[in-house]
Write a protein that holds these residues in place. Structure first.
Motif: not given
Length: 385
Positions: A200, A198, A226, A229-230, A232-235, A237
């Motif tokens: 993240e 993982c 890259r 992108e990761v 942004e998914r975590l942003r 929190q």
């Protein structure tokens, strides 16, 4: 509302607090290795100095025991470099960073591997190290029987890049010498490599140990690409800050961000320490003009000296005929008080370096060690700019 701007000094204090360098932590060596997401470890001794500078009453035998009982291991992961990791982290980080090594093989040996599938070489080498741990030269010689005419050193390195292998003791054990010997990671550790590591989770751990940080910082530390992108998914929190250039810095909400004026004791940071390597923008710790003093043609990274939370010089030790020396090369002229502070901390470092395997370096009369070795801390003139 615009994100708050963090100064280099504020970022530096946050980093040092998370790196256990504002005060020595009382935690086990294994917990510290995991908190730091490993210690860079091209050479055997730097991880010991790295933990000594961070942990109260650290003893070298504690880390050696982790390598011997396979709770910790030496393995190539982030940035294509050898790290000392916990076994739990090894099975996650080795698969996650494998793309780095796939790119390295393709770029470094493109001509030499023409007509040969490098993965086929890796697949042939893995059973050999499962059968028995092997030094690199032996592994290359065995592979050359199948690929005659190929450089055995290249064949061995392809396996070490693409197959899940680890370096095993005595390499990395305090007070013992030995060239790297390689074993299959799953066999040595008794656990399988993660099939879907993982990224993240790893990125959040990076922020807890090195943040606040930008996407480029995270990519510098890991060698991965890259990661925007990761992030942004975590942003949702994360907390978001900016630096003086307006660059976004991401952080986990609960991580410490101390007062920029927090007093920080002098520290001797180990060679190859991730503290000075894990950011694209390192002005939180070192002036850009001083970074040139750390550069070397062969990729070596010297031990660094921290004063008031900033890198102000380098250090190295030497031993000869019953005498141990610590030589400090500052980047600027030091005051008498600064020299005294560094000399006192340097005495403790030498006591650790020259003590028995179990020594924490916290005892012993000034100038001598428990083994009768004379200790000397000296300062050189700053390099010319």
């Amino acid at each position: 509302m615009l994100p708050a701007t963090l100064t280099p000094r504020a970022l530096g204090r946050a980093l040092l607090a998370r790196q256990l360098l504002t005060e020595r932590a009382r935690m086990t060596a294994l917990d510290a290795v995991e908190h730091l997401v490993g210690l860079q470890a091209q050479a055997p001794r730097p991880p010991y100095f790295g933990l000594w500078s961070r942990l109260a009453d650290f003893r070298a035998e504690e880390l050696s025991a982790l390598l011997l009982d396979r709770s910790a291991v030496r393995v190539s992961v982030m940035r294509g470099t050898v790290h000392l990791l916990s076994a739990r982290d090894c099975v996650q980080l080795a698969p996650l960073t494998r793309p780095l090594y796939e790119r390295a093989v393709r770029s470094r040996w493109r001509a030499e591997l023409a007509g040969t599938d490098p993965q086929e070489i890796a697949d042939a080498g893995l059973p050999l190290v499962r059968e028995s741990p092997r030094p690199a030269a032996e592994l290359g010689t065995l592979l050359q029987e199948r690929w005659p005419g190929r450089d055995p050193r290249m064949l061995s390195q392809v396996v070490r890049h693409l197959a899940p292998v680890v370096q095993i003791p005595p390499r990395g054990v305090w007070g013992r010498a030995g060239a790297p010997v390689y074993a299959a990671a799953e066999t040595w550790l008794g656990r399988p490599m993660a099939k879907e590591p993982c990224v993240e989770t790893v990125l959040l751990r990076y922020l807890r140990a090195f943040g606040p940080a930008s996407v480029m910082d995270a990519q510098q530390w890991s060698g991965l690409t890259r990661l925007g992108e990761v992030m942004e998914r975590l942003r949702p929190q994360l907390r978001v800050f900016t630096d003086g250039s307006g660059r976004e810095l991401f952080d986990v909400p609960e991580a410490p961000r101390p007062d920029p004026e927090l007093p920080v004791p002098p520290r001797f940071v180990a060679e190859y320490d991730n503290l000075v390597l894990a950011h694209a923008d390192r002005t939180r710790l070192i002036d850009e003009r001083d970074r040139a003093h750390l550069a070397s043609r062969n990729g070596q990274v010297p031990g660094t000296v921290l004063l008031d939370g900033a890198v102000c010089g380098t250090w190295q030790t030497g031993e000869s005929r019953g005498a141990a020396t610590l030589t400090v090369t500052p980047f600027r002229w030091l005051s008498d008080a600064e020299e005294r502070e560094l000399a006192e901390e340097g005495e403790r470092l030498l006591a650790f370096a020259t003590g028995s395997p179990g020594s924490s370096g916290s005892t012993g009369a000034p100038g001598t060690s428990g083994t009768g070795v004379t200790r000397t801390v000296s300062f050189t003139a700053p390099p010319r700019t």
